[in-house]
Design a protein around this motif. Structure first.
Motif, short mmCIF file in Angstrom:
data_model
loop_
_atom_site.label_atom_id
_atom_site.label_comp_id
_atom_site.label_asym_id
_atom_site.label_seq_id
_atom_site.Cartn_x
_atom_site.Cartn_y
_atom_site.Cartn_z
N PRO A 288 -8.42 11.40 -6.42
CA PRO A 288 -9.09 10.28 -5.74
C PRO A 288 -8.18 9.06 -5.57
O PRO A 288 -8.28 8.35 -4.57
CB PRO A 288 -10.27 9.96 -6.66
CG PRO A 288 -10.51 11.22 -7.42
CD PRO A 288 -9.16 11.81 -7.63
N VAL A 289 -7.32 8.84 -6.56
CA VAL A 289 -6.38 7.71 -6.43
C VAL A 289 -5.47 7.91 -5.24
O VAL A 289 -5.21 7.00 -4.45
CB VAL A 289 -5.58 7.56 -7.73
CG1 VAL A 289 -4.51 6.48 -7.57
CG2 VAL A 289 -6.51 7.22 -8.89
N VAL B 164 -6.10 9.75 -2.60
CA VAL B 164 -6.89 9.61 -1.37
C VAL B 164 -7.12 8.14 -1.04
O VAL B 164 -7.04 7.71 0.12
CB VAL B 164 -8.23 10.36 -1.53
CG1 VAL B 164 -9.14 10.07 -0.34
CG2 VAL B 164 -7.98 11.86 -1.66
N ASN B 165 -7.41 7.35 -2.07
CA ASN B 165 -7.61 5.92 -1.86
C ASN B 165 -6.35 5.25 -1.34
O ASN B 165 -6.39 4.38 -0.46
CB ASN B 165 -8.06 5.28 -3.18
CG ASN B 165 -8.49 3.84 -2.99
OD1 ASN B 165 -8.80 3.42 -1.88
ND2 ASN B 165 -8.50 3.08 -4.07
N VAL B 166 -5.21 5.68 -1.86
CA VAL B 166 -3.92 5.14 -1.39
C VAL B 166 -3.71 5.48 0.08
O VAL B 166 -3.28 4.65 0.89
CB VAL B 166 -2.77 5.66 -2.26
CG1 VAL B 166 -1.43 5.32 -1.63
CG2 VAL B 166 -2.85 5.05 -3.65
N ILE C 256 -6.02 6.12 2.31
CA ILE C 256 -6.96 5.35 3.14
C ILE C 256 -6.47 3.93 3.33
O ILE C 256 -6.48 3.37 4.45
CB ILE C 256 -8.36 5.38 2.50
CG1 ILE C 256 -8.94 6.80 2.55
CG2 ILE C 256 -9.30 4.41 3.23
CD1 ILE C 256 -10.26 6.94 1.83
N ARG C 257 -6.03 3.31 2.25
CA ARG C 257 -5.51 1.94 2.38
C ARG C 257 -4.25 1.91 3.24
O ARG C 257 -4.02 0.95 3.99
CB ARG C 257 -5.21 1.38 0.99
CG ARG C 257 -6.44 1.09 0.17
CD ARG C 257 -6.16 0.06 -0.91
NE ARG C 257 -5.02 0.43 -1.73
CZ ARG C 257 -5.09 1.12 -2.87
NH1 ARG C 257 -6.30 1.52 -3.30
NH2 ARG C 257 -4.02 1.39 -3.57
N THR D 107 0.83 -1.21 0.00
CA THR D 107 0.00 0.00 0.00
C THR D 107 0.86 1.25 0.00
O THR D 107 0.56 2.24 -0.70
CB THR D 107 -0.91 -0.01 1.24
OG1 THR D 107 -1.65 -1.24 1.26
CG2 THR D 107 -1.88 1.15 1.21
N ASP E 298 -1.48 2.95 -10.99
CA ASP E 298 -2.84 3.01 -11.52
C ASP E 298 -2.80 2.93 -13.04
O ASP E 298 -2.25 3.80 -13.72
CB ASP E 298 -3.49 4.31 -11.05
CG ASP E 298 -4.99 4.31 -11.34
OD1 ASP E 298 -5.35 4.64 -12.49
OD2 ASP E 298 -5.77 4.00 -10.42
#
Length: 775
Positions: free
Chosen positions: A299-300, A302-304, A306-307, A30, A165
């Protein structure tokens, strides 16, 4: 199988490490995306952003350089100088930004190699400019040279598009393809602008122009095929728009024109306006697409993040909780196991030996008290502890039985040895009586052989007594000359004729150690004689030293290995517990027990003659200087009695000059109070000469009678004074009635030696007679 034999602590540690490694892997997977985004952001700010204006200025410098090669006007030269200054300024800023410290961490090997290639291409601009200024380069070569520099920058862009990504990575590659198509258009613009400045297009330039037009259209179409639907619509609108339509019309006119024509179908202003408008529209499309890529990357990211929080934070909390739980559980488990282990060690190291020792001493042992049950709980370890309690009780019971059995065997051996010793004493007494009344030399010789065998049997019986932990019965109260002690030891050796006795000095051995020292020396001499060739001799010598008295026994055998010498010396110095199964070398065990009893040091060492030398060091407490030399009879020392009328040849001891002063032997009380003071310790005490009796023509013994009136027989009464032996036939020595003194042994050995010499003489005579008869 190797992991099964690993310690439990290691297994728990390996489990925790594997859990931590699993968390680290998940966190890194991650985190790598976040790190990749961080590196891409860093590369964008340090390399891509500074290189974009540099790329535009290089394209402008290329166009102006090509125009300058076609026209030598002052304006074109001034415009070129200004453009070169602008380009150099951007090159300097790009190099400073691209060589910052953090860029080295963000770039991989491929990116570092391509960045180095960009720097190398930028350094070639100086030679390219000099060639353009001197007129050594034509328009096609100048266009190609600047194109190489610009292509290296686009190659660097391709190595930086490494996002995990896939959608973002594909969009970035598509935008790079459109940007490459724009670069080909700028190359076409430079080529046409140069031709317009000169007023004609050469056939080579015409062919190059045609290839360039086809190249940018192909690159644009390939990049557009990968655009998103919304982006594809904007591209189609751009390509079908007014600017690109006019550009394609001008390209078609120029492509269809005959290369040999002397003029171009449009003017420079028409071309410049059309090309600038198309390049600006295409650049706007690329920049707008880049902005949308940035919006999609948010968003990518942010997703990273969060993970990363979930995998890193929550996973770390779970790992920490697992580690704490494992450590606490392992500690409790280890505490129980250590308690069980300590109990096992206590049983094997303390309880069992103590029980065995107490049973060996004949004490009563309470097994329930000696082996209390241990409480380990009701879990699996508690069940193991209950099994251990059973094993513990069984082990102590078996140890008690074994100790009782060993004590019983030891008592049986001691009883048999005592009985054998008593029988041998009685046998020696009978043989002594038979030797005294026997007159036949041959019969006497056989009796001596039986006597010698009986003495050896007595030593074997005493060995059993020593092995049983008891003490033989032979003791002396008064001191005995050392030479008599050694002779007594020789009397117990089978092949005593091979032993050479050296002078032993005027030293006596205290009575309490005489029997054990005789036994110890006999064992060592027997061992030396047994393990040396039959044609060699064993030499026994003794002398006073600083720490006592040393007796050396040296054989001429094959010797022993160094490791065997070391092992035997260790066994003698620290004798192990005697076991019936370990009876390979009983002699050394007997020697070690006898030496330990009187603190005698026994050391084996290599002999310079190839055999083994045994050094026996008697402590000072056991030896004394002999105040009465051997040549004098009587005195305070105890002389070993003779058992036969044969007298062994005495060896005159030699007193060393540098011996350590020892206390003299205890002397008998003087007959008169005013006795003279004794001489110094190192000098043998010479008794005062007795007054000679008055000469008489004849001395007749006084006849004594028994209570029945019969005359009492007095031995040697009718012998001449010179032939009389003053040694009493039955001396007063403090031994058991069935014991033989060293003096008797010496006398017996002398008789045996005399008989042996007689037999050898008779054998020699018989050989001479046989040889004469054959002659």
């Amino acid at each position: 199988m190797g992991f099964r034999n690993t310690r439990l602590r290691t297994k728990v540690t390996a489990l925790l490490l594997s859990l931590a490694a699993l968390w680290a892997f998940a966190a890194w997977v991650t985190l790598r995306e976040g790190v990749n985004l961080l590196w891409v952001s860093q590369l964008d700010s340090s390399i891509i952003s500074p290189s974009e204006p540099l790329l535009v200025e290089l394209q402008k410098e290329r166009r102006i350089s090509v125009v300058k090669l076609s026209s030598s006007g002052i304006r074109s030269r001034k415009d070129l100088e200004n453009q070169r200054k602008q380009t150099d300024r951007l090159i300097t800023a790009f190099k400073e930004s691209a060589t910052s410290g953090i860029v080295d961490f963000a770039l991989d090997d491929e990116g570092s190699r391509r960045l180095t290639d960009v720097f190398g291409q930028l350094d070639t601009l100086r030679q390219t400019r000099q060639a353009i200024d001197s007129g050594q380069m034509d328009r096609l070569r100048a266009t190609s040279t600047y194109g190489d520099v610009i292509d290296s920058i686009y190659g660097l862009y391709g190595s930086l598009a490494t996002l995990d990504d896939k959608t973002l990575a594909k969009g970035i590659r598509t935008l790079l393809g459109l940007s490459r198509a724009r670069e080909v258009i700028t190359r076409e613009d430079a080529l046409v602008a140069g031709a317009l400045a000169e007023g004609r297009l050469t056939p080579a330039e015409h062919a190059q122009f045609t290839q360039t037009v086809g190249a940018w259209r192909v690159l644009a179409d390939q990049a557009a095929a990968d655009l998103a639907p919304s982006e594809k619509a904007n591209y189609d609108k751009l390509v079908n728009g007014q600017s690109f339509t006019r550009l394609r019309n001008l390209e078609t006119l120029l492509s269809e024109q005959d290369p040999s024509a002397g003029s171009l179908p449009f003017t420079a202003d028409q071309w410049k306006t059309t090309a600038d408008r198309a390049l600006a529209d295409l650049n706007t499309l690329v920049l707008t697409g880049g902005d949308r890529m940035v919006d999609q990357a948010v968003p990518v990211a942010v997703n990273v993040v969060i993970r990363l929080v979930l995998a890193g934070g929550l996973g770390l909390i779970a790992v920490i909780a697992s580690i704490i739980l494992s450590i606490t559980t392992a500690r409790a488990l280890f505490a129980q196991l250590q308690k069980l282990r300590d109990a096992a060690h206590e049983l094997s190291d303390d309880r069992l030996p103590g029980v065995v020792e107490r049973i060996g001493r004949g004490e009563e042992v309470d097994l329930a008290k000696e082996a209390p049950d241990l409480d380990f709980g009701d879990d699996e370890i508690g069940q193991v502890g209950q099994a251990f309690n059973t094993v513990q009780r069984t082990a102590i019971s078996v140890a008690a039985e074994q100790a009782e059995l060993r004590r019983s065997i030891r008592d049986i051996l001691l009883s048999l040895a005592r009985r054998t010793q008593g029988l041998v004493h009685r046998q020696l007494t009978v043989l002594d009586v038979m030797e005294r009344r026997e007159t036949d030399p041959e019969e006497l010789k056989e009796l001596f052989r039986l006597d010698h065998l009986a003495i050896r049997m007595r030593r074997n019986a005493e060995n059993l007594i020593v092995l049983s932990g008891s003490t033989p019965a032979r003791t002396w109260r008064r001191s005995v000359p050392m030479v008599d002690v050694v002779r007594g030891a020789l009397a117990e050796v089978e092949d005593y004729t091979r032993v050479t006795l050296m002078p032993m000095g005027d030293v006596v051995l205290v009575g309490r150690a005489v029997g054990d020292v005789i036994h110890l020396l006999a064992e060592l001499i027997e061992n030396a004689v047994s393990f040396s060739p039959p044609y060699t001799n064993v030499q026994v010598s003794g002398q006073l030293v600083a720490n006592g008295y040393v007796i050396e026994i040296e054989d001429r055998g094959l010797g022993m290995k160094p490791e065997d010498l070391e092992a035997n010396n260790a066994r003698i110095a620290d004798p192990p517990e005697f076991r019936i199964t370990g009876a390979a070398r009983l002699g050394l065990y007997v020697v070690s027990q006898l030496a330990k009893r009187h603190e005698i040091q026994v050391v084996l060492k290599p002999s310079p003659y190839g055999g083994t030398t045994v050094v026996v060091l008697l402590p000072q407490e056991l030896v004394q200087l002999d105040p009465t030399p051997e040549s004098q009879d009587g005195g305070p020392r105890e002389r070993l009695p003779r058992r036969t009328t044969a007298v062994a040849t005495a060896i005159r001891p030699v007193t060393a000059e540098n011996v350590r002063t020892l206390k003299p032997a205890r002397q008998a009380p003087a007959p008169e109070p005013a006795a003279p003071a004794p001489a110094p310790l190192l000098t043998p005490v010479e008794p005062e000469p007795e007054p000679e009796p008055p000469a008489e023509p004849e001395q007749r013994p006084v006849t004594e009678f028994t209570s029945n009136g019969l005359p009492l027989r007095v031995p040697q009464a009718n012998l001449a004074p010179a032939l009389r032996d003053d040694t009493p036939t039955q001396p007063d020595y403090e031994e058991d009635d069935d014991e033989r003194s060293p003096e008797e042994i010496r006398a017996m050995m002398g008789s045996l030696q005399s008989g042996t010499r007689l037999g050898r003489s008779e054998a020699a005579k018989m050989l001479d007679e046989q040889s004469r008869g054959e002659a």
